[in-house]
Design a protein around this motif. Structure first.
Motif, mmCIF file in Angstrom:
data_model
loop_
_atom_site.group_PDB
_atom_site.id
_atom_site.type_symbol
_atom_site.label_atom_id
_atom_site.label_comp_id
_atom_site.label_asym_id
_atom_site.label_seq_id
_atom_site.Cartn_x
_atom_site.Cartn_y
_atom_site.Cartn_z
ATOM 1 N N LEU A 143 0.810 -1.224 0.000
ATOM 2 C CA LEU A 143 0.000 0.000 0.000
ATOM 3 C C LEU A 143 0.844 1.275 0.000
ATOM 4 O O LEU A 143 0.513 2.228 -0.727
ATOM 5 N N PRO A 144 1.945 1.361 0.776
ATOM 6 C CA PRO A 144 2.761 2.577 0.699
ATOM 7 C C PRO A 144 3.318 2.838 -0.700
ATOM 8 O O PRO A 144 3.445 4.002 -1.102
ATOM 9 N N LEU A 145 3.646 1.787 -1.440
ATOM 10 C CA LEU A 145 4.109 1.967 -2.818
ATOM 11 C C LEU A 145 3.003 2.565 -3.677
ATOM 12 O O LEU A 145 3.243 3.441 -4.503
ATOM 13 N N VAL A 146 1.786 2.074 -3.473
ATOM 14 C CA VAL A 146 0.633 2.583 -4.214
ATOM 15 C C VAL A 146 0.395 4.053 -3.898
ATOM 16 O O VAL A 146 0.185 4.881 -4.795
ATOM 17 N N LEU A 147 0.441 4.403 -2.623
ATOM 18 C CA LEU A 147 0.147 5.771 -2.202
ATOM 19 C C LEU A 147 1.253 6.740 -2.580
ATOM 20 O O LEU A 147 0.991 7.939 -2.772
ATOM 21 N N ARG A 148 2.494 6.240 -2.690
ATOM 22 C CA ARG A 148 3.597 7.116 -3.104
ATOM 23 C C ARG A 148 3.586 7.347 -4.608
ATOM 24 O O ARG A 148 3.757 8.465 -5.077
ATOM 25 N N ALA A 149 3.389 6.279 -5.370
ATOM 26 C CA ALA A 149 3.488 6.372 -6.829
ATOM 27 C C ALA A 149 2.233 6.966 -7.460
ATOM 28 O O ALA A 149 2.305 7.762 -8.390
ATOM 29 N N LYS A 150 1.067 6.538 -6.966
ATOM 30 C CA LYS A 150 -0.221 6.970 -7.525
ATOM 31 C C LYS A 150 -0.278 6.749 -9.042
ATOM 32 O O LYS A 150 -0.689 7.630 -9.802
ATOM 33 N N ARG A 151 0.141 5.567 -9.457
ATOM 34 C CA ARG A 151 0.067 5.183 -10.868
ATOM 35 C C ARG A 151 -0.916 4.020 -10.982
ATOM 36 O O ARG A 151 -0.741 2.993 -10.336
ATOM 37 N N PHE A 152 -1.919 4.208 -11.815
ATOM 38 C CA PHE A 152 -3.012 3.238 -11.850
ATOM 39 C C PHE A 152 -2.554 1.846 -12.273
ATOM 40 O O PHE A 152 -3.083 0.840 -11.788
ATOM 41 N N LEU A 153 -1.579 1.762 -13.162
ATOM 42 C CA LEU A 153 -1.091 0.449 -13.589
ATOM 43 C C LEU A 153 -0.434 -0.281 -12.429
ATOM 44 O O LEU A 153 -0.679 -1.482 -12.204
ATOM 45 N N LEU A 154 0.402 0.417 -11.665
ATOM 46 C CA LEU A 154 1.052 -0.182 -10.502
ATOM 47 C C LEU A 154 0.013 -0.539 -9.436
ATOM 48 O O LEU A 154 0.067 -1.630 -8.843
ATOM 49 N N THR A 155 -0.920 0.358 -9.196
ATOM 50 C CA THR A 155 -1.972 0.094 -8.216
ATOM 51 C C THR A 155 -2.747 -1.161 -8.575
ATOM 52 O O THR A 155 -2.986 -2.029 -7.721
ATOM 53 N N GLY A 156 -3.135 -1.283 -9.853
ATOM 54 C CA GLY A 156 -3.886 -2.449 -10.295
ATOM 55 C C GLY A 156 -3.100 -3.738 -10.166
ATOM 56 O O GLY A 156 -3.627 -4.760 -9.715
ATOM 57 N N ALA A 157 -1.815 -3.687 -10.558
ATOM 58 C CA ALA A 157 -0.976 -4.890 -10.491
ATOM 59 C C ALA A 157 -0.787 -5.352 -9.056
ATOM 60 O O ALA A 157 -0.918 -6.552 -8.746
ATOM 61 N N LEU A 158 -0.488 -4.430 -8.150
ATOM 62 C CA LEU A 158 -0.298 -4.794 -6.747
ATOM 63 C C LEU A 158 -1.617 -5.226 -6.102
ATOM 64 O O LEU A 158 -1.632 -6.097 -5.226
ATOM 65 N N ALA A 159 -2.722 -4.643 -6.540
ATOM 66 C CA ALA A 159 -4.027 -5.027 -6.013
ATOM 67 C C ALA A 159 -4.335 -6.491 -6.325
ATOM 68 O O ALA A 159 -4.790 -7.238 -5.456
ATOM 69 N N VAL A 160 -4.070 -6.899 -7.567
ATOM 70 C CA VAL A 160 -4.314 -8.287 -7.965
ATOM 71 C C VAL A 160 -3.375 -9.222 -7.203
ATOM 72 O O VAL A 160 -3.777 -10.314 -6.765
ATOM 73 N N PHE A 161 -2.134 -8.792 -7.021
ATOM 74 C CA PHE A 161 -1.161 -9.604 -6.301
ATOM 75 C C PHE A 161 -1.587 -9.830 -4.855
ATOM 76 O O PHE A 161 -1.555 -10.959 -4.342
ATOM 77 N N VAL A 162 -2.000 -8.774 -4.182
ATOM 78 C CA VAL A 162 -2.432 -8.879 -2.787
ATOM 79 C C VAL A 162 -3.676 -9.760 -2.677
ATOM 80 O O VAL A 162 -3.788 -10.583 -1.755
ATOM 81 N N ALA A 163 -4.600 -9.615 -3.610
ATOM 82 C CA ALA A 163 -5.798 -10.457 -3.610
ATOM 83 C C ALA A 163 -5.433 -11.926 -3.780
ATOM 84 O O ALA A 163 -6.018 -12.806 -3.138
ATOM 85 N N ALA A 164 -4.441 -12.193 -4.648
ATOM 86 C CA ALA A 164 -4.007 -13.575 -4.859
ATOM 87 C C ALA A 164 -3.377 -14.158 -3.595
ATOM 88 O O ALA A 164 -3.610 -15.324 -3.258
ATOM 89 N N VAL A 165 -2.595 -13.358 -2.892
ATOM 90 C CA VAL A 165 -1.993 -13.819 -1.641
ATOM 91 C C VAL A 165 -3.080 -14.107 -0.606
ATOM 92 O O VAL A 165 -3.057 -15.138 0.077
#
Length: 207
Positions: A143-165
């Protein structure tokens, strides 16, 4: 809290929350979820192996990544990044470490298939289901990476990854869906805390 940060948090959270909703709607109650995935694991050993690999290595990837980033930032005298990573590590130690273990032992919720009765104030691993430590930790790292970068592609990729975990923890029979939900909630608190502390520290330093 800035609107952009809340939007990215909502997008980041959506796949995991949707996954939990689908699992519960498809299976019914949490005991039914446990029975369904127990049978599915027995019938699909290859998928079980893949889920175990994902759940075992998801967080260590971030140990290495943040460790390398900290070393590089130190060598290049990037004190802003050094400070941010050290604050994140401290927050993770408190939230994903101390708080999670305290709650697990205090609440004493049985893991799937280990009975129905809570056993508060216990050191038994079979009673340490709530909250999910893996989900808390992976949310706190990403989440800190998402909030720092604020890039939708990165947010989406990390979101799917966290959901998979989070799904892997349910699939392997280690956690109930509600354990994942509260792990996400606690990890989100840690992620926002790391950003707020880092930004306020940076502001104070500049002044």
């Amino acid at each position: 809290m800035r609107t952009a940060s809340l939007k990215h948090w909502a997008l980041f959270s959506a796949p995991l929350l949707a996954m939990l909703a689908v699992v519960l709607l498809a299976c019914g109650s949490e005991p039914d979820v446990a029975v369904f995935f127990k049978d599915h694991r027995a019938a699909h050993p290859a998928l079980r192996t893949a889920m175990k690999w994902l759940t075992d290595w998801s967080n260590p990837v971030f140990y290495v990544g943040y460790g390398i980033s900290l070393l590089m930032a130190w060598k290049t005298n990037n004190m802003k990044r050094v400070r941010f990573i050290l604050i994140l590590l401290a927050v993770q130690a408190v939230v994903a470490g101390l708080a999670v273990h305290f709650l697990k032992q205090t609440i004493g919720r049985p893991r799937p298939g280990q009975g129905e009765w809570f056993d508060p104030i216990t050191t038994k691993g079979a009673q340490h289901s709530l909250p999910s430590g893996h989900t808390t930790e992976i949310t706190g790292w990403t989440l800190p990476l998402v909030l720092r970068a604020k890039r939708f592609l990165l947010t989406g990729a990390l979101a799917v990854f966290v959901a998979a975990v989070g799904f892997s923890r349910i699939y392997l029979g280690w956690h109930h869906p509600s354990d994942i939900f509260f792990g996400w909630l606690l990890g989100s608190f840690g992620g926002f805390a790391a950003i707020i502390i880092a930004d306020s520290t940076l502001f104070t330093t500049r002044r």
